[in-house]
Design a protein around this motif. Structure first.
Motif, PDB file in Angstrom:
ATOM      1  N   SER A 242       2.482  -6.740   1.223  1.00 32.30           N
ATOM      2  CA  SER A 242       2.960  -7.222  -0.075  1.00 32.30           C
ATOM      3  C   SER A 242       3.409  -6.061  -0.962  1.00 32.30           C
ATOM      4  O   SER A 242       4.447  -6.139  -1.625  1.00 32.30           O
ATOM      5  CB  SER A 242       1.855  -8.019  -0.763  1.00 32.30           C
ATOM      6  OG  SER A 242       2.273  -8.456  -2.018  1.00 32.30           O
ATOM      7  N   GLU A 243       2.635  -4.986  -0.954  1.00 33.77           N
ATOM      8  CA  GLU A 243       2.999  -3.802  -1.734  1.00 33.77           C
ATOM      9  C   GLU A 243       4.339  -3.227  -1.264  1.00 33.77           C
ATOM     10  O   GLU A 243       5.180  -2.834  -2.074  1.00 33.77           O
ATOM     11  CB  GLU A 243       1.902  -2.743  -1.616  1.00 33.77           C
ATOM     12  CG  GLU A 243       2.187  -1.482  -2.404  1.00 33.77           C
ATOM     13  CD  GLU A 243       1.125  -0.401  -2.206  1.00 33.77           C
ATOM     14  OE1 GLU A 243       1.397   0.743  -2.621  1.00 33.77           O
ATOM     15  OE2 GLU A 243       0.049  -0.692  -1.641  1.00 33.77           O
ATOM     16  N   VAL A 244       4.556  -3.179   0.047  1.00 30.90           N
ATOM     17  CA  VAL A 244       5.808  -2.654   0.603  1.00 30.90           C
ATOM     18  C   VAL A 244       6.984  -3.519   0.161  1.00 30.90           C
ATOM     19  O   VAL A 244       8.007  -3.005  -0.312  1.00 30.90           O
ATOM     20  CB  VAL A 244       5.752  -2.582   2.146  1.00 30.90           C
ATOM     21  CG1 VAL A 244       7.113  -2.230   2.725  1.00 30.90           C
ATOM     22  CG2 VAL A 244       4.689  -1.587   2.597  1.00 30.90           C
ATOM     23  N   LEU A 245       6.853  -4.823   0.325  1.00 30.09           N
ATOM     24  CA  LEU A 245       7.955  -5.722  -0.048  1.00 30.09           C
ATOM     25  C   LEU A 245       8.275  -5.624  -1.525  1.00 30.09           C
ATOM     26  O   LEU A 245       9.445  -5.597  -1.920  1.00 30.09           O
ATOM     27  CB  LEU A 245       7.629  -7.157   0.352  1.00 30.09           C
ATOM     28  CG  LEU A 245       7.556  -7.416   1.852  1.00 30.09           C
ATOM     29  CD1 LEU A 245       7.117  -8.847   2.128  1.00 30.09           C
ATOM     30  CD2 LEU A 245       8.871  -7.100   2.537  1.00 30.09           C
ATOM     31  N   THR A 246       7.245  -5.533  -2.354  1.00 22.95           N
ATOM     32  CA  THR A 246       7.459  -5.417  -3.795  1.00 22.95           C
ATOM     33  C   THR A 246       8.088  -4.073  -4.140  1.00 22.95           C
ATOM     34  O   THR A 246       9.026  -4.001  -4.940  1.00 22.95           O
ATOM     35  CB  THR A 246       6.125  -5.583  -4.549  1.00 22.95           C
ATOM     36  OG1 THR A 246       5.599  -6.879  -4.257  1.00 22.95           O
ATOM     37  CG2 THR A 246       6.312  -5.419  -6.044  1.00 22.95           C
ATOM     38  N   LYS A 247       7.590  -3.023  -3.513  1.00 25.01           N
ATOM     39  CA  LYS A 247       8.069  -1.668  -3.801  1.00 25.01           C
ATOM     40  C   LYS A 247       9.535  -1.478  -3.425  1.00 25.01           C
ATOM     41  O   LYS A 247      10.300  -0.860  -4.157  1.00 25.01           O
ATOM     42  CB  LYS A 247       7.198  -0.672  -3.029  1.00 25.01           C
ATOM     43  CG  LYS A 247       7.475   0.782  -3.283  1.00 25.01           C
ATOM     44  CD  LYS A 247       6.451   1.614  -2.507  1.00 25.01           C
ATOM     45  CE  LYS A 247       6.549   3.076  -2.757  1.00 25.01           C
ATOM     46  NZ  LYS A 247       5.520   3.824  -2.011  1.00 25.01           N
ATOM     47  N   TYR A 248       9.938  -2.022  -2.272  1.00 25.58           N
ATOM     48  CA  TYR A 248      11.278  -1.748  -1.758  1.00 25.58           C
ATOM     49  C   TYR A 248      12.294  -2.859  -1.996  1.00 25.58           C
ATOM     50  O   TYR A 248      13.491  -2.602  -2.027  1.00 25.58           O
ATOM     51  CB  TYR A 248      11.211  -1.408  -0.271  1.00 25.58           C
ATOM     52  CG  TYR A 248      10.406  -0.167  -0.022  1.00 25.58           C
ATOM     53  CD1 TYR A 248      10.938   1.095  -0.290  1.00 25.58           C
ATOM     54  CD2 TYR A 248       9.105  -0.236   0.434  1.00 25.58           C
ATOM     55  CE1 TYR A 248      10.192   2.243  -0.101  1.00 25.58           C
ATOM     56  CE2 TYR A 248       8.348   0.910   0.639  1.00 25.58           C
ATOM     57  CZ  TYR A 248       8.901   2.140   0.370  1.00 25.58           C
ATOM     58  OH  TYR A 248       8.162   3.273   0.549  1.00 25.58           O
TER      59      TYR A 248
ATOM     60  N   GLY B 174      11.422  -5.670  -4.295  1.00 25.82           N
ATOM     61  CA  GLY B 174      11.113  -6.336  -5.560  1.00 25.82           C
ATOM     62  C   GLY B 174      11.110  -7.836  -5.425  1.00 25.82           C
ATOM     63  O   GLY B 174      10.565  -8.389  -4.474  1.00 25.82           O
ATOM     64  N   SER B 175      11.744  -8.491  -6.342  1.00 29.30           N
ATOM     65  CA  SER B 175      11.838  -9.947  -6.287  1.00 29.30           C
ATOM     66  C   SER B 175      13.166 -10.386  -5.679  1.00 29.30           C
ATOM     67  O   SER B 175      13.606 -11.508  -5.885  1.00 29.30           O
ATOM     68  CB  SER B 175      11.681 -10.534  -7.703  1.00 29.30           C
ATOM     69  OG  SER B 175      12.730 -10.037  -8.524  1.00 29.30           O
ATOM     70  N   SER B 176      13.764  -9.487  -4.908  1.00 27.51           N
ATOM     71  CA  SER B 176      15.101  -9.744  -4.370  1.00 27.51           C
ATOM     72  C   SER B 176      15.091 -10.290  -2.941  1.00 27.51           C
ATOM     73  O   SER B 176      15.973 -10.027  -2.164  1.00 27.51           O
ATOM     74  CB  SER B 176      15.933  -8.453  -4.390  1.00 27.51           C
ATOM     75  OG  SER B 176      16.049  -7.988  -5.706  1.00 27.51           O
ATOM     76  N   ILE B 177      14.070 -11.074  -2.619  1.00 31.20           N
ATOM     77  CA  ILE B 177      14.014 -11.743  -1.312  1.00 31.20           C
ATOM     78  C   ILE B 177      14.185 -13.225  -1.574  1.00 31.20           C
ATOM     79  O   ILE B 177      13.437 -13.826  -2.352  1.00 31.20           O
ATOM     80  CB  ILE B 177      12.667 -11.490  -0.601  1.00 31.20           C
ATOM     81  CG1 ILE B 177      12.463 -10.003  -0.349  1.00 31.20           C
ATOM     82  CG2 ILE B 177      12.611 -12.282   0.704  1.00 31.20           C
ATOM     83  CD1 ILE B 177      11.095  -9.648   0.195  1.00 31.20           C
ATOM     84  N   ARG B 178      15.180 -13.820  -0.924  1.00 31.06           N
ATOM     85  CA  ARG B 178      15.392 -15.251  -1.064  1.00 31.06           C
ATOM     86  C   ARG B 178      15.270 -15.902   0.295  1.00 31.06           C
ATOM     87  O   ARG B 178      16.041 -15.601   1.211  1.00 31.06           O
ATOM     88  CB  ARG B 178      16.757 -15.567  -1.670  1.00 31.06           C
ATOM     89  CG  ARG B 178      16.930 -17.074  -1.862  1.00 31.06           C
ATOM     90  CD  ARG B 178      18.077 -17.441  -2.724  1.00 31.06           C
ATOM     91  NE  ARG B 178      19.343 -17.041  -2.148  1.00 31.06           N
ATOM     92  CZ  ARG B 178      20.445 -17.754  -2.279  1.00 31.06           C
ATOM     93  NH1 ARG B 178      20.452 -18.882  -2.950  1.00 31.06           N
ATOM     94  NH2 ARG B 178      21.563 -17.321  -1.741  1.00 31.06           N
TER      95      ARG B 178
END
Length: 139
Positions: A125-131, A133-137
């Motif tokens: 979760s930290e990786v996805l947020t760090k790299y 952000g909220s740009s996953i759809r």
């Protein structure tokens, strides 16, 4: 460690042909070569797509190599790379989102979990947020 060749792997793809893609917003300027010709408007915004590589395969770290610490971190440089790929002047270029399905996202999470140290993180979760952000759809 996987690395990319900058935008050599950033080719516009048919959004209907790829199930998972990186999406970019690009503003282009038209500059007709012939005297007495012009366009109105002379610029427009469009969407550029890049197919996302399968997790664990060559190029899968595009989000890490290019979006976070690579070409997109330097917007003028990224704009020049997009200009080279598209063959026309680019006013602006920015990352919009990773458009994915659940299966790809699950595979991506599993691959990240296998090497959290690479990302200097304690959780997926930290990786996805760090790299990203909220740009996953998820579609």
């Amino acid at each position: 460690m996987d690395t990319t060749d900058g935008l050599a792997s950033l080719q516009p793809t048919d959004p209907d042909g790829a199930t998972v893609q990186y999406v970019f917003r690009v503003e282009i300027r038209l500059e007709p070569d012939a005297d007495g010709l012009w366009t109105d408007p002379d610029r427009f915004e469009t969407t550029l797509y890049r197919t996302a590589d399968d997790p664990g395969k060559s190029g899968w770290l595009f989000f890490w190599d290019t979006l976070w610490r690579g070409e997109l971190a330097d917007e003028p440089h990224f704009r020049r790379l997009v200009e080279d790929e598209l063959g026309c002047p680019v006013i602006s270029a920015s990352f919009s989102e990773l458009r994915t399905d659940e299966a790809y996202l699950d595979s991506l999470k599993a691959e990240i979990a296998d090497d959290l140290a690479l990302f200097n993180a304690d959780s997926v979760s930290e990786v996805l947020t760090k790299y990203l952000g909220s740009s996953i759809r998820v579609t």
